[in-house]
Design an enzyme around this catalytic site. Structure first.
Site, PDB file in Angstrom:
ATOM      1  N   HIS A  34       2.433  13.185  -0.108  1.00  0.00           N
ATOM      2  CA  HIS A  34       3.160  12.263  -0.426  1.00  0.00           C
ATOM      3  C   HIS A  34       4.612  12.223  -0.871  1.00  0.00           C
ATOM      4  CE1 HIS A  34      -1.141  11.284  -2.248  1.00  0.00           C
ATOM      5  NE2 HIS A  34      -0.795  10.374  -1.238  1.00  0.00           N
TER       6      HIS A  34
ATOM      7  N   ARG B 106      -0.895  10.164   8.552  1.00  0.00           N
ATOM      8  CA  ARG B 106      -1.298  11.747   9.230  1.00  0.00           C
ATOM      9  C   ARG B 106      -2.286  11.786  10.718  1.00  0.00           C
ATOM     10  NH1 ARG B 106      -4.388  12.359   4.007  1.00  0.00           N
ATOM     11  NH2 ARG B 106      -4.273  10.479   5.455  1.00  0.00           N
TER      12      ARG B 106
ATOM     13  N   LYS C 205     -12.285   2.877  -4.553  1.00  0.00           N
ATOM     14  CA  LYS C 205     -11.998   4.788  -5.032  1.00  0.00           C
ATOM     15  C   LYS C 205     -12.032   4.600  -6.846  1.00  0.00           C
ATOM     16  CE  LYS C 205      -9.036   6.024  -1.154  1.00  0.00           C
ATOM     17  NZ  LYS C 205      -7.823   6.500  -0.685  1.00  0.00           N
TER      18      LYS C 205
ATOM     19  N   SER D  90      -5.248  13.853  -1.177  1.00  0.00           N
ATOM     20  CA  SER D  90      -6.238  14.079  -2.120  1.00  0.00           C
ATOM     21  C   SER D  90      -7.489  14.022  -2.912  1.00  0.00           C
ATOM     22  CB  SER D  90      -5.211  12.253  -2.526  1.00  0.00           C
ATOM     23  OG  SER D  90      -4.015  12.291  -2.839  1.00  0.00           O
TER      24      SER D  90
HETATM   25  O1  PNS Z   1      -3.254   6.364  -0.820  1.00  0.00           O
HETATM   26  P1  PNS Z   1      -4.371   5.196  -1.185  1.00  0.00           P
HETATM   27  O2  PNS Z   1      -5.264   5.300  -2.137  1.00  0.00           O
HETATM   28  O3  PNS Z   1      -4.717   4.722   0.531  1.00  0.00           O
HETATM   29  O4  PNS Z   1      -3.517   4.253  -1.335  1.00  0.00           O
HETATM   30  C1  PNS Z   1      -3.955   2.507  -0.822  1.00  0.00           C
HETATM   31  C2  PNS Z   1      -3.417   1.227  -1.216  1.00  0.00           C
HETATM   32  C3  PNS Z   1      -3.453   1.358  -3.046  1.00  0.00           C
HETATM   33  C4  PNS Z   1      -2.489   1.404  -1.214  1.00  0.00           C
HETATM   34  C5  PNS Z   1      -4.092   0.024  -0.818  1.00  0.00           C
HETATM   35  O5  PNS Z   1      -5.724   0.255  -1.133  1.00  0.00           O
HETATM   36  C6  PNS Z   1      -3.227  -1.387  -1.163  1.00  0.00           C
HETATM   37  O6  PNS Z   1      -2.544  -1.268  -0.567  1.00  0.00           O
HETATM   38  N1  PNS Z   1      -4.132  -1.914  -1.725  1.00  0.00           N
HETATM   39  C7  PNS Z   1      -3.274  -3.140  -2.585  1.00  0.00           C
HETATM   40  C8  PNS Z   1      -4.439  -4.413  -2.793  1.00  0.00           C
HETATM   41  C9  PNS Z   1      -3.233  -5.932  -1.805  1.00  0.00           C
HETATM   42  O7  PNS Z   1      -2.588  -6.052  -2.101  1.00  0.00           O
HETATM   43  N2  PNS Z   1      -4.700  -5.592  -1.068  1.00  0.00           N
HETATM   44  C10 PNS Z   1      -4.288  -6.855  -0.283  1.00  0.00           C
HETATM   45  C11 PNS Z   1      -3.246  -7.166   0.741  1.00  0.00           C
HETATM   46  S1  PNS Z   1      -3.970  -5.623   2.083  1.00  0.00           S
END
Ligand code: PNS
Length: 166
Positions: free
Chosen positions: A19, A96, A43, A133
């Site tokens: 990150h 990744r 999660k 993570s």
């Molecule tokens: O670190 P992560 O868990 O891979 O992050 C995922 C995250 C939080 C970036 C993803 O779940 C996200 O973009 N959530 C936002 C929710 C949202 O706006 N959803 C609708 C459009 S995709």
């Protein structure tokens, strides 16, 4: 919305060196960067959001990254609502593996449809390509040493809490 302002969203549970590398590289590409802890309803989560924020702030400061980085949290609506609120036209994600591309592509397209926000994928440094993570949580929870995979403030925090607390 400006293409000079970007958001790096994630669960950051906990922040990893992968990150931090993406944050450092994104900071060199954009004038203003928002690192955003987003509540992911899929999660359960290990660390409280306030702890993730504190660890991100300490890790960014200890790494000497530029002051144009804002750390925040968002749990009340769409990610693109936050982007629009701060005038950001770009989301930055680290990639990744092919699995990350598969996971991120529908979200990138949806976010573009919802608000015209672009998603930029930065390829992870191979040194960090197996760091996640979830693996860090698992290793730390079982009493293993995660210090090679996380910023020093995160390693210190994880060492200070017992595996029972995680
Ligand atoms: O670190 P992560 O868990 O891979 O992050 C995922 C995250 C939080 C970036 C993803 O779940 C996200 O973009 N959530 C936002 C929710 C949202 O706006 N959803 C609708 C459009 S995709």
């Amino acid at each position: 919305m400006s293409n000079r302002i970007a958001v790096v969203p994630g669960s950051f549970d906990p922040p990893t060196l992968g990150h931090l590398d993406v944050i450092r590289r994104a900071a060199s590409l954009y004038d203003e960067l928002h690192v955003l802890v987003v509540h992911n309803p899929d999660k359960a989560g290990m660390l409280p959001i306030a702890v993730r924020l504190q660890l991100l702030e300490q890790s960014i400061a200890e790494a000497g990254l530029p002051g144009r980085i804002v750390v925040g949290a968002w749990s009340v609506g769409l990610l693109v609502d936050y982007a629009q609120e701060v005038g950001a036209g770009v989301l930055v994600k680290g990639i990744r593996s092919q699995g990350d591309v598969t996971y991120e592509t529908p979200m990138a397209i949806m976010n573009n449809h919802l608000a015209g926000v672009e998603t930029v994928f930065l390829l992870a440094d191979p040194a960090h390509s197996v760091v996640s993570s979830s693996l860090v949580r698992q290793v730390a929870g079982l009493g293993g040493d995660v210090s090679p995979y996380v910023p020093a403030p995160v390693a210190r925090y994880l060492e200070s809490v017992t595996s029972k607390e995680l």
